[in-house]
Design an enzyme around this catalytic site. Sequence first.
Site, PDB file in Angstrom:
ATOM      1  N   GLU A 137       0.864  -1.186   0.000  1.00 34.87           N
ATOM      2  CA  GLU A 137       0.000   0.000   0.000  1.00 34.87           C
ATOM      3  C   GLU A 137       0.892   1.223   0.000  1.00 34.87           C
ATOM      4  O   GLU A 137       1.828   1.321   0.788  1.00 34.87           O
ATOM      5  CB  GLU A 137      -0.896  -0.006   1.260  1.00 34.87           C
ATOM      6  CG  GLU A 137      -1.681   1.279   1.443  1.00 34.87           C
ATOM      7  CD  GLU A 137      -2.553   1.292   2.713  1.00 34.87           C
ATOM      8  OE1 GLU A 137      -2.894   0.216   3.247  1.00 34.87           O
ATOM      9  OE2 GLU A 137      -2.881   2.400   3.168  1.00 34.87           O
ATOM     10  N   GLU A 142      -2.216  11.931   2.332  1.00 34.97           N
ATOM     11  CA  GLU A 142      -3.147  11.553   3.375  1.00 34.97           C
ATOM     12  C   GLU A 142      -2.935  12.455   4.574  1.00 34.97           C
ATOM     13  O   GLU A 142      -1.822  12.827   4.904  1.00 34.97           O
ATOM     14  CB  GLU A 142      -2.947  10.085   3.788  1.00 34.97           C
ATOM     15  CG  GLU A 142      -4.103   9.554   4.610  1.00 34.97           C
ATOM     16  CD  GLU A 142      -3.977   8.069   4.923  1.00 34.97           C
ATOM     17  OE1 GLU A 142      -2.892   7.525   4.797  1.00 34.97           O
ATOM     18  OE2 GLU A 142      -4.997   7.475   5.313  1.00 34.97           O
TER      19      GLU A 142
END
Length: 321
Positions: A137, A142
């Site tokens: 991932e 973010e």
Amino acid sequence: MKLNIIGVSLAFTSLAGTALAGAVYTLNDNIVGEGFYSSFNFEAIPDPTNGRVTYVDQPTAQMLNLTYATGNTFIMRADDTTVLTPSGPGRNSVRIRSNRQYTQHVVVFDMQHMPEGCGTWPAVWETNESNWPAGGEVDIVEGVNNVEPNQSTLHTSPNCSMPASTAQSGTTATTNCDTSVNGNSGCGVRLTEDYNSFGPGFNSVNGGWYAMERTTSSIKVWFWERDDRSAPFDATSGAWTIDTNLWGTPAADFPNTYCDLASHFDANNIIINLTFCGDWAGNAAVYAASGCPSDCVSYVDNNPTAFTNAYFQFSSINVYT
Ligand SMILES: *[C@@H]1O[C@H](CO)[C@@H](O)[C@H](O)[C@H]1NC(C)=O
Ligand SMILES: *[C@@H]1O[C@H](CO)[C@@H](O)[C@H](O)[C@H]1NC(C)=O
Ligand SMILES: *[C@@H]1O[C@H](CO)[C@@H](O)[C@H](O)[C@H]1NC(C)=O
Ligand SMILES: *[C@@H]1O[C@H](CO)[C@@H](O)[C@H](O)[C@H]1NC(C)=O
Ligand SMILES: *[C@@H]1O[C@H](CO)[C@@H](O)[C@H](O)[C@H]1NC(C)=O
């Protein structure tokens, strides 16, 4: 939208062959406007991170105008009109996943705006949902509640970590990428060079470009704000070919020194989602530390107009292979 650029790519193949291996790429997907509908699948699923959210499907998103496309823009937003009942479902929002999967590639996100506001947790990332965490991932953008960390992070299966110091402008925050340790904090780099890389700061300058390059020797993330004159022209213009060797020091660099990237990352989808509260943004200490009012869930339930700016606006997503 898949560009029909066969003639053009052929013309550039010989050029690519003469340059440094792995650094020159050709445009594979140019996703613009309505093209987001054909390139992405809307995932109307429960948020695995326990957010105060209801992800809607594509017809619902279009009916509620939560997604909106013109010839050159795609907007993806959360509901900003409904007061929620505490025992009822969470705030309507959207989560999209690319139909295509990518291994070695470069992706450039030309973003004008990202969701902002207390309780918001936007993410632009890549993973293989059917093979997590073994397929790896990469969290490209973010953050939560408008504030730090403006962080790029890898999450992997065991035996993958990052050196404390690498050739990057950002600051290494955590080094063990293994999801099974440190509460799955992953190995993260905070983007320190640019103070408009996230939230209201990003939006105040009309955003900019995030780019990620994944090879078997490194994963790198760059960010250039809209008026950054050092931003490479090939990245910002959507050129047919790009040369990442000329892009300068990345904001985040994840080398393969202590991590066999080839075996920790398989084919990944691009995912873009916006949730509220949940495991990170809604963590009581994290939420309070951000200076946001009330508690996260009550705030999200009761203040729909606080989410008028909780939207992504993309000019394009270009993928190079
Ligand atoms: C849908 O959203 C777009 C973008 O914010 C806006 O320009 C448009 O007027 C909206 N359409 C409706 C019917 O509200
Ligand atoms: C990654 O996901 C796809 C399904 O989306 C799957 O077909 C593929 O096998 C996955 N990769 C691995 C190594 O599991
Ligand atoms: C993150 O972004 C915010 C908003 O632009 C900014 O205030 C903050 O300084 C940034 N933090 C870092 C570490 O870059
Ligand atoms: C851990 O990764 C290194 C390469 O980074 C490899 O040499 C070693 O065999 C791996 N160990 C295990 C237990 O998989
Ligand atoms: C998006 O979903 C993934 C889990 O599938 C989660 O790890 C991530 O934090 C979510 N982020 C948002 C903003 O929903």
